[in-house]
Motif scaffolding. Structure first.
Motif, PDB file in Angstrom:
ATOM      1  N   LEU A 526      47.370   4.996 -39.696  1.00 49.04           N
ATOM      2  CA  LEU A 526      46.761   5.585 -38.508  1.00 49.04           C
ATOM      3  C   LEU A 526      47.789   6.393 -37.720  1.00 49.04           C
ATOM      4  O   LEU A 526      47.506   7.512 -37.251  1.00 49.04           O
ATOM      5  N   ILE A 545      38.006   6.814 -40.036  1.00 49.55           N
ATOM      6  CA  ILE A 545      38.694   5.620 -40.539  1.00 49.55           C
ATOM      7  C   ILE A 545      37.674   4.760 -41.268  1.00 49.55           C
ATOM      8  O   ILE A 545      36.607   4.438 -40.720  1.00 49.55           O
ATOM      9  N   THR A 547      37.287   1.134 -43.541  1.00 50.93           N
ATOM     10  CA  THR A 547      37.898  -0.103 -44.020  1.00 50.93           C
ATOM     11  C   THR A 547      36.820  -1.161 -44.204  1.00 50.93           C
ATOM     12  O   THR A 547      35.731  -1.080 -43.614  1.00 50.93           O
ATOM     13  N   TYR A 556      45.349  -0.211 -31.270  1.00 56.31           N
ATOM     14  CA  TYR A 556      44.620   0.858 -31.956  1.00 56.31           C
ATOM     15  C   TYR A 556      43.679   1.600 -31.009  1.00 56.31           C
ATOM     16  O   TYR A 556      43.603   2.836 -31.020  1.00 56.31           O
ATOM     17  N   SER A 560      43.750   5.534 -29.861  1.00 56.02           N
ATOM     18  CA  SER A 560      42.618   6.441 -30.058  1.00 56.02           C
ATOM     19  C   SER A 560      42.272   7.168 -28.762  1.00 56.02           C
ATOM     20  O   SER A 560      42.006   8.369 -28.761  1.00 56.02           O
ATOM     21  N   THR A 571      37.711  10.331 -33.002  1.00 53.80           N
ATOM     22  CA  THR A 571      37.874   9.332 -34.066  1.00 53.80           C
ATOM     23  C   THR A 571      36.554   8.627 -34.325  1.00 53.80           C
ATOM     24  O   THR A 571      35.920   8.109 -33.402  1.00 53.80           O
ATOM     25  N   THR A 572      36.137   8.634 -35.601  1.00 50.70           N
ATOM     26  CA  THR A 572      34.949   7.910 -36.058  1.00 50.70           C
ATOM     27  C   THR A 572      35.405   6.793 -36.985  1.00 50.70           C
ATOM     28  O   THR A 572      36.345   6.972 -37.767  1.00 50.70           O
ATOM     29  N   THR A 573      34.742   5.639 -36.891  1.00 52.36           N
ATOM     30  CA  THR A 573      35.110   4.505 -37.737  1.00 52.36           C
ATOM     31  C   THR A 573      33.904   4.065 -38.571  1.00 52.36           C
ATOM     32  O   THR A 573      32.752   4.152 -38.126  1.00 52.36           O
ATOM     33  N   LEU A 585      36.804  -1.787 -34.649  1.00 49.62           N
ATOM     34  CA  LEU A 585      36.395  -0.445 -35.073  1.00 49.62           C
ATOM     35  C   LEU A 585      35.442   0.192 -34.064  1.00 49.62           C
ATOM     36  O   LEU A 585      35.504   1.406 -33.817  1.00 49.62           O
ATOM     37  N   ILE A 588      37.603   1.421 -31.217  1.00 49.97           N
ATOM     38  CA  ILE A 588      38.345   2.640 -31.568  1.00 49.97           C
ATOM     39  C   ILE A 588      37.431   3.860 -31.491  1.00 49.97           C
ATOM     40  O   ILE A 588      37.803   4.906 -30.955  1.00 49.97           O
ATOM     41  N   ALA A 589      36.190   3.735 -31.993  1.00 54.92           N
ATOM     42  CA  ALA A 589      35.256   4.861 -31.993  1.00 54.92           C
ATOM     43  C   ALA A 589      34.828   5.238 -30.584  1.00 54.92           C
ATOM     44  O   ALA A 589      34.749   6.418 -30.230  1.00 54.92           O
ATOM     45  N   PHE A 596      30.565   4.915 -34.430  1.00 53.73           N
ATOM     46  CA  PHE A 596      30.806   3.755 -35.291  1.00 53.73           C
ATOM     47  C   PHE A 596      29.618   3.576 -36.236  1.00 53.73           C
ATOM     48  O   PHE A 596      28.458   3.668 -35.824  1.00 53.73           O
TER      49      PHE A 596
END
Length: 1019
Positions: A526, A545, A547, A556, A560, A571-573, A585, A588-589, A596
């Motif tokens: 990242l 991202i 996972t 994190y 972001s 940022t898209t997760t 996640l 983060i999104a 997300f």
């Protein structure tokens, strides 16, 4: 067993050997001065040179003759042969080989299987059993015996007698087996045949379904179904089949994706053809297909089920019909456009992206398809995402190109390149390219993909992730950048952030090579991804991202948020499965102003990536709040009656006008400039027309048009210009037939007054109607070019191999409408034969191979289960021309002749002491040669005694007389080294004989030693 012999490819050159006596005669006169040994050597060399020269001209070769036999079994694997017999044929081949193969002479056997094509199942081998079942992939829809014979001829090894054994029903429907077999016989290859008999089954075939190609609303017409029950005649190898067969005849009518049952009758079929009719009356204009099916009560009574279905088409013309496809998230966005089209007497069907068409036949109900600000991938949640499949995109294009329909793409922030339509077949059909070619206005985006490659991602998850990354790369333009970083315990820069440019293929290949690793820690990946995006100068920067697990590290979400606020990086997760750190996640999104996704099914990953990639291509949208004035570049039918001054718009999607003379661009924007300022573009694509309107209809950018008086006229004329024009199909009659793999289409053109219509420039397109959105069958698409064959008659031919239903669009000429009809290509003739073609098989067996005897017709037992013990006649019998292997040796003969020619010249030009060599040879080969050296001394001693006696008695001496047999050196010494003494009678002192004797002996021995010394020096 083999033996060798010599042969000549051009034996008439051997007549030159008659020149040998001439050579001898000339040599006897010209070589006589060379001496005895050199003479005979020279004459022998000249004779050998002539013989070698003649042998080389005659192309001498060594022939290796073999008694070995190679047998190739050609086993029919087509559908017309029963499954049990297909398998049992391998058992018979093994049984025959095991019993009759002669291992002493190394007989060999192999197997070739064939259907529509031929394949070597097992190469000829002299040891072991043959294969016992088929492993090769064989198209069993046809029988191509000729291909099997051709492959067998090429597969035989050299230096062997050759025989093929054909196990088939002989029902060839591709190629000419008799012609190929004649070539084999001419090559000395024997042919045995073993007919495979059909079982006692009849076969029901729906020959055709007939319906009028065009009809009028409310009129009555008949749909006719012709059914044929084919009954094989009984013989000694096959009992009689049932005299009748019962079953159900079902008639279905399909239109607009709906299926209606028209009739379902229980019928009993007698041998021969029967016609069934069903009365129809239609009240709605549409494109209809009628499908007839026969379902036997006893499936064993119907040999093939593949020929139990046939289809016909009918087109009822009415008002123009339009299919309007809209985003399922905002289905009412184009209700205003639908309303004004309906006001103009057009029938409009609104179809959301969540319920798209599933077949090409569904699209035939519409004369135009309008895509209203539709992206290729739509939806918000992972499981709700929908996407135009590649098959559906191809259907839209074929509907225009091959069937003459119209297509209009209307702009908006989710349309054209901004909607992810780049690099698709749809882009080819539009009059504009979806990339921006002007570097001054190049839309630049940067996409960074962070992909989990830990061990838990191995398998489908990682494969779908790689596919999603490749799909995302395909949506980007050449000026956009992409990077891919994979992580497990550490990180791997699969693709450092770089412009796509011309590296798309290389980038996709590197993504494909990505493999699984160890644990899960996305911290370093990242961090590295943000660093690369931060240094990029792209207008839009976005990270995805992905996972499926928990990760170590912290901070994190804050990272972001920082990237979003300071560097405009979103940022898209994506959480794959249920074990991912869903809360982390999501955070983060949210903090990264992204989205997300919870993906429980890995198959939705490509849709997610394509949906999110649209964020990167947003710079393709050009907006100016102060307004953009539109310019009319030239007049066009769409702008007929529209005022010259058009209200300004505030935005549109950037495209590049295609460099094609058929492309017209009636409306241009004032900025940013050509060739990327196109607002309205049109062209003719194939048989149809397409329109690109890069702004919207008033939802966001053309709001000033909502009160414009000519707004409705512009959009109605836009749709009507692109629509498939109506054509009175009553003036045209279309017939088609399939013969020998070729479709022949005949059109009769007659006016309403009964006059022939001549000199039409008629073209057409053919496309497979069996294609669906799930899976596309073999396309079979083709372009038809018609030629006039008579008054009002036109004909086109095109190869067609795939059975099924095809849609045919024909444009009789410029400015005319499009004729549409359907063609039912029947299944292969493989499904029409119910008897064994023993006549053909017998003809093959009767062919007499060169140098051998005709083959045999092998009668296999009735029960295939017994074939594994049936050996039949000897397939390795010695009644064929022996195998011959030829090796040309004339180049070697030429080389030997060249060497002998050199020795011949050497012998004549260089004087060689052959006498001396002969003497040396004599000394080496005869033992008495050593004794011969002492023989002259004995004779010398006798001479000396004679001299003494004469001296004593006469006091005077006479030189000794040596005979001719004395050695030359002795004679020389005797003549040169001894002087004749003169007697002195007056002397008182007598000569002492002993002293004289000693003086003479010493001199003679001295001379002998000198002679031998000279000989040694010469050596």
């Amino acid at each position: 067993m083999h033996w060798l012999q010599l042969s000549f490819d051009r034996p008439w050159w051997l007549l030159l050997l008659l020149l040998l006596p001439v050579i001898w005669r000339i040599g006897w006169q010209s070589l006589s001065g060379l001496g005895r040994y050199r003479f005979w050597l020279a004459l022998g060399l000249r004779s050998a040179l002539l013989i070698l020269f003649v042998f080389a001209l005659a192309e001498i070769q060594i022939v290796r003759i073999s008694q070995r036999i190679v047998a190739l079994f050609l086993i029919d694997q087509s559908t017309s042969v029963a499954t049990a017999e297909r398998s049992a044929a391998f058992a018979y081949a093994n049984s025959a080989v095991a019993k009759h193969r002669n291992t002493i002479v190394e007989d060999a056997a192999g197997v070739i299987v064939f259907g529509a094509s031929a394949h070597i199942e097992q190469a000829p081998t002299a040891v072991g059993d043959l294969v016992r079942q088929r492993e090769s992939e064989v198209d069993d829809s046809r029988t191509n015996l000729a291909a099997a014979l051709r492959l067998a001829k090429a597969s035989f090894p050299a230096e062997s007698a050759k025989r093929v054994i054909i196990l088939s029903d002989g029902n060839q429907n591709t190629g000419d087996a008799l012609l190929e077999a004649s070539d084999l016989a001419a090559a000395g290859i024997g042919i045995d045949v073993a007919p495979l008999a059909h079982g006692p089954h009849g076969d029901v075939v729906i020959e055709r379904v007939t319906a009028p190609a065009g009809a009028r609303i409310g009129t009555t017409f008949d749909v006719q179904v012709l059914v044929d029950y084919r009954l094989p005649p009984p013989n000694e190898f096959r009992p009689a089949a049932a005299e009748t067969v019962g079953g159900k005849l079902v008639i279905l009518r399909k239109s607009s994706g709906h299926t209606h049952l028209i009739a379902e009758e229980q019928v009993k079929l007698r041998p021969g053809k029967q016609l069934f009719q069903f009365r129809q009356q239609l009240t709605e204009a549409a494109f209809y297909s009628y499908e007839a099916k026969f379902q036997p009560d006893d499936v064993k009574a119907d040999h093939y089920s593949q020929n139990n279905t046939a289809t016909a088409f009918t087109h009822l013309q009415g008002r123009g019909r339009v299919l309007l496809i809209v985003d399922s998230e905002n289905p009412a966005a184009f209700d205003g456009l639908a309303s004004l089209l309906r006001k103009d007497e057009l029938e409009v069907t609104i179809q959301p992206t969540s319920a798209l068409f599933q077949s090409l036949a569904e699209l035939q109900n519409y004369d135009c398809v309008v895509l209203g600000n539709v992206a290729r991938t739509t939806g918000n949640q992972a499981e709700e995402l929908v996407q135009f499949t590649d098959e559906q995109v191809n259907m839209l294009v074929k509907n225009v190109e091959q069937l003459g329909a119209g297509m209009v793409m209307i702009g908006g922030p989710d349309s054209f390149g901004a909607g992810g339509w780049q690099n698709t077949e749809l882009e080819k059909a539009l009059p504009v390219d979806l990339q921006v070619s002007n570097s001054k206005v190049a839309a630049v985006g940067a996409l960074m993909l962070i992909i989990d490659k830990s061990g838990s991602m191995a398998g489908e998850k990682l494969e779908m992730s790689k596919g999603a990354a490749i799909a995302a790369a395909g949506m980007l333009g050449p000026h956009d950048s992409i990077g891919v970083i994979a992580f497990d315990d550490g990180h791997e820069e699969v693709i450092p952030l770089q412009k796509l440019g011309g590296n798309a293929h290389r980038i996709k290949e590197r993504i494909k090579r990505l493999g699984p690793g160890g644990g899960t820690n996305m911290e370093s990946a990242l961090k590295r991804g943000y660093e690369q995006l931060r240094s990029s100068k792209a207008a839009v920067k976005h990270m995805i991202i992905l996972t499926d697990g928990q990760t170590t590290g912290s901070g994190y979400a804050q990272q972001s948020a920082t990237m979003r606020s300071r560097h405009q990086i979103t940022t898209t997760t994506v959480a794959v499965g249920t074990d991912a750190a869903k809360g982390l996640l999501q955070d983060i999104a949210i903090r990264g102003d992204g989205k997300f996704y919870q993906a429980t099914n890995p198959k939705v990953l490509p849709k997610i990536f394509m949906r999110e990639t649209r964020r990167v291509v947003r710079p393709l949208v050009y907006e100016n709040e102060s307004g953009l004035q539109l310019q009319r570049s030239h007049d066009h039918e769409i702008l007929a009656g529209v005022s010259t001054e058009l209200p300004p718009i505030t935005g549109y999607v950037l495209t590049t006008l295609k460099a094609n003379p058929l492309v017209e661009a009636p409306l241009l924007a004032s900025a940013p400039g050509a060739p990327n300022n196109t607002v309205l573009a049109t062209w003719t694509y194939g048989l149809g027309r397409t329109v690109a309107f890069t702004s919207d209809t008033g939802q966001r950018w053309a709001t000033s048009w909502n009160n414009w008086a000519d707004r409705d006229k512009l959009f109605v004329q836009m749709v009507r210009w692109s629509m498939r024009p109506l054509l009175d199909q009553g003036n045209f009659t279309v017939n088609s037939q399939v013969r020998d793999g070729e479709l022949e289409v005949n059109v009769q053109a007659i006016t309403s007054a009964g006059d022939f219509v001549n000199n039409l420039t008629m073209i057409g397109g053919l496309t497979n109607a069996d294609a669906t959105a799930v899976e596309t069958t073999a396309s079979g698409d083709a372009e038809l070019r018609f030629e006039q064959t008579g008054p009002g008659k036109y004909r086109a031919r095109v190869p067609i191999a795939q059975a099924g239903t095809y849609l045919l669009g024909i444009q009789p000429g410029p400015g005319l409408g499009v004729l549409r009809t359907g063609i039912n290509v029947p299944p292969s003739a493989e499904y029409r034969e119910t008897t064994t073609n023993e006549a053909l098989l017998a003809s093959l067996a009767q062919l007499k191979p060169a140098g051998g005897k005709a083959g045999e017709l092998i009668r296999l037992p009735d029960d295939p289960d017994t074939w594994r013990k049936f050996a039949g006649p000897n397939l390795f019998r010695r009644d064929l021309q022996p195998g011959r292997g030829l090796t040309a040796i004339w180049p070697t003969v030429v080389l030997i002749g060249a060497c002998l020619f050199f020795f011949d010249i050497f012998n004549r030009r260089v004087q060689i002491p052959w006498d001396y060599f002969a003497d040396v040879w004599t000394r080496l080969t005869r033992r008495e040669a050593a004794v011969a050296v002492a023989h002259p001394l004995d004779r010398l001693q006798a001479t000396k005694r004679q001299v003494r006696e004469q001296t004593t008695s006469n006091r005077h001496w006479t030189p000794p007389q040596l005979d001719d047999e004395a050695p030359a050196e002795v004679r020389t010494v005797a003549s040169e080294g001894i002087s004749t003494p003169q007697p002195k009678i007056a002397e008182t002192k007598p000569i002492t004989p002993q002293a004289d004797e000693e003086q003479y002996s010493d001199r003679l021995l001295k001379k002998l030693r000198e002679v031998r010394a000279r000989d040694r020096d010469k050596k």
